[in-house]
Enzyme design. Structure first.
Site, PDB file in Angstrom:
ATOM      1  N   ASP A   1       0.870  -1.179   0.000  1.00 52.41           N
ATOM      2  CA  ASP A   1       0.000   0.000   0.000  1.00 52.41           C
ATOM      3  C   ASP A   1       0.910   1.233   0.000  1.00 52.41           C
ATOM      4  O   ASP A   1       1.580   1.520   0.999  1.00 52.41           O
ATOM      5  CB  ASP A   1      -0.880  -0.046   1.263  1.00 52.41           C
ATOM      6  CG  ASP A   1      -1.899   1.082   1.303  1.00 52.41           C
ATOM      7  OD1 ASP A   1      -1.657   2.126   0.671  1.00 52.41           O
ATOM      8  OD2 ASP A   1      -2.919   0.916   2.000  1.00 52.41           O
ATOM      9  N   HIS A   2       0.905   1.933  -1.113  1.00 53.65           N
ATOM     10  CA  HIS A   2       1.855   3.044  -1.266  1.00 53.65           C
ATOM     11  C   HIS A   2       1.519   4.228  -0.347  1.00 53.65           C
ATOM     12  O   HIS A   2       2.319   5.140  -0.168  1.00 53.65           O
ATOM     13  CB  HIS A   2       1.875   3.504  -2.732  1.00 53.65           C
ATOM     14  CG  HIS A   2       3.185   4.075  -3.164  1.00 53.65           C
ATOM     15  ND1 HIS A   2       4.164   4.469  -2.281  1.00 53.65           N
ATOM     16  CD2 HIS A   2       3.690   4.320  -4.389  1.00 53.65           C
ATOM     17  CE1 HIS A   2       5.196   4.934  -2.946  1.00 53.65           C
ATOM     18  NE2 HIS A   2       4.944   4.861  -4.227  1.00 53.65           N
TER      19      HIS A   2
END
Ligand code: CAO
Length: 451
Positions: free
Chosen positions: A423-424
């Site tokens: 999850d950036h």
């Protein structure tokens, strides 16, 4: 003399009411009673007016903030004139309550001539004697919503949001400029007819994906077909995967681990424990636990608002298991406290239980990080979908002998492809690269793994 004053939320009859519109910005000059923000509870939409005239010096709220009585909305620099109570601009007595979907007027807040400077109350909640109903002029959206801010009930706003329509663009046809359902529908029809797509806040807002409808095709026109409903597991996991894919900004980091030595050790261990199936996956679980300890950001969950991270001090690893009915993810709890052989036993048990449809919900909950291993099947890499609310997942493909340059010659080495999706919002690319490289190092050096 200029004076800084706080504009606060008056008694609105409920707490934690979200801000759905901010009607002013820093530097704006506002008139007394001009709307500052719009709050929307499940029952009503309310505009909070400025309790005094002046210049907005600071905005203390943002969209989505939940406000209650006393929350500061803005700091206003007043011109120094006495903010003497003035007759309130308010709806007629019948409209004094916060409006429900079908009610004709907004919940206008009026200034209360109370000793506490600038404190306001809802007309409907005003203590007796505060505001004379007779003094209230009839409802006019231009008065209670200066700047022609649109007025629509919560239901209509929700309807507009659903369709991706910016309510600001819709012209209200009802009394006092109120927007009704037909106005929103007409706006959409017009937009579609003119080839334009609905625009605005909803398009940019959370969940407002504004997607095209799913294509409807009569496949039988092209050849023989058969319809087959998805299994219950496929439907449940499909809905979760779709949400996770749509809401999590995914990036996948690929790396390779040289598992030549590890494989020799695994084979030896297998020969010593013939009754046990020891696959590369147990070593991957060990390596993941070591990596989670070194990079705690990966052992975390982001809350719904995307603003708070919960870091976990336990190490529960989810394992994606392929079953005839679809994908399930049982969880190996406290993997950090288990040895390779314990992990091999447990992996065998949960895989069997999964395929026999005997897993209970408790065995599929509490995961910190997941591993999806397709290595027994094949592939050189893939992009697994993060299993929310986890923030990363490791995809493992098939190990293959490859020529690797050792400084003097190409040597045959067993190379394991790793694909780390993350999850950036929580994990930066550099951190992910470090995590994947660390995993590769762990798997490449059996001594480190067993430390
Ligand atoms: N490279 C090469 N061989 C591998 C390997 C890898 N990365 N991983 C496993 N293998 C080998 C095993 O050693 C085993 O070999 P033997 O039969 O010679 O002992 C064989 O492949 C089969 O392994 P397995 O799949 O039965 O066992 P596992 O521990 O590797 O995996 C499980 C268990 C439950 C994870 C796996 O069976 C499974 O269901 N995988 C699918 C997961 C999945 O669908 N993910 C996709 C999710 S997104 O849609």
């Amino acid at each position: 003399m200029a004076d800084l004053k706080e504009a606060r939320v008056p008694d609105i009859g409920s707490s934690d009411v979200p801000v759905i519109e901010i009607l002013v910005k820093v530097g704006d000059t506002v008139a007394k009673d001009q709307g500052l923000v719009t709050l929307e509870s499940d029952k009503a939409t309310m505009e909070v007016p400025a309790p005094f005239a002046g210049v907005i010096k600071e905005l203390k709220v943002k969209l989505g903030d939940a406000l209650s009585e006393g929350s500061v909305i803005a700091v206003i620099e007043t011109a120094g004139e006495a903010s003497a109570p003035t007759p309130a601009k308010a709806p007629a007595p019948t409209e004094a309550k916060p409006v429900a979907a079908a009610a004709p007027a907004p919940a206008t807040l009026v200034e209360k001539p109370a000793p506490i400077g600038g404190r306001s109350v809802l007309p409907g909640n005003a203590p007796e004697g505060d505001v004379s109903p007779q003094a209230r002029p009839p409802f006019d959206s231009r008065i209670v919503m200066p700047g022609d801010a649109p007025y629509a009930s919560p239901a209509i706003r929700a309807f507009a949001r659903e369709l991706g329509v910016d309510i600001q663009q819709v012209k209200g046809s009802s009394r006092g400029g109120r927007i009704v359902r037909e106005d929103v529908s007409a706006y959409v029809k017009h937009a579609l007819a003119s080839g334009a797509r609905p625009t605005g806040a909803a398009q940019a807002s959370v969940g407002g994906l504004n997607l095209l409808p799913w294509p409807k095709v009569d496949f039988s026109k092209f050849g023989e077909v058969e319809e087959k409903p998805l299994s219950r597991i496929q439907k449940i996991s499909g809905a979760n995967l779709a949400r996770n894919w749509a809401m999590i900004p995914h990036v996948t980091q690929h790396d390779d681990a040289d598992i030549t030595e590890l494989e020799a050790f695994r084979k030896k261990l297998g020969e010593e424990n013939k009754d046990l199936k020891i696959t590369p996956l147990v070593f991957q679980i060990k390596a993941v636990v070591a990596a989670l300890k070194k990079f705690p950001q990966f052992n975390a969950s982001l809350d719904e608002s995307g603003e708070k991270l919960t870091l976990k001090k336990y190490f529960n690893i989810g394992i994606a298991v392929d079953t005839p009915d679809g994908l399930v993810v049982p969880v190996i709890r406290d993997a950090d406290k288990k040895g390779l052989l314990d992990l091999a036993v447990e992996l065998g048990e949960i895989s069997k239980k999964a395929r026999d449809k005997k897993l209970g919900p408790a065995e599929m909950s509490g995961g910190c990080f997941s591993i999806s291993s397709l290595g027994g099947i094949g592939g050189t890499g893939f992009t697994p979908i993060v299993n929310a609310p986890e923030v990363a997942i490791l995809g493992v493909s098939k190990a293959q002998i490859k020529p690797v340059w050792n400084g003097q010659e190409f040597a045959p080495r067993l190379i394991l492809p790793l694909s780390l999706s993350y999850d950036h919002r929580v994990i930066d690319g550099a951190l992910a690269a470090r995590f994947a490289a660390f995993l590769a190092t762990q798997l490449g050096d059996i001594r480190r793994l067993l430390l």
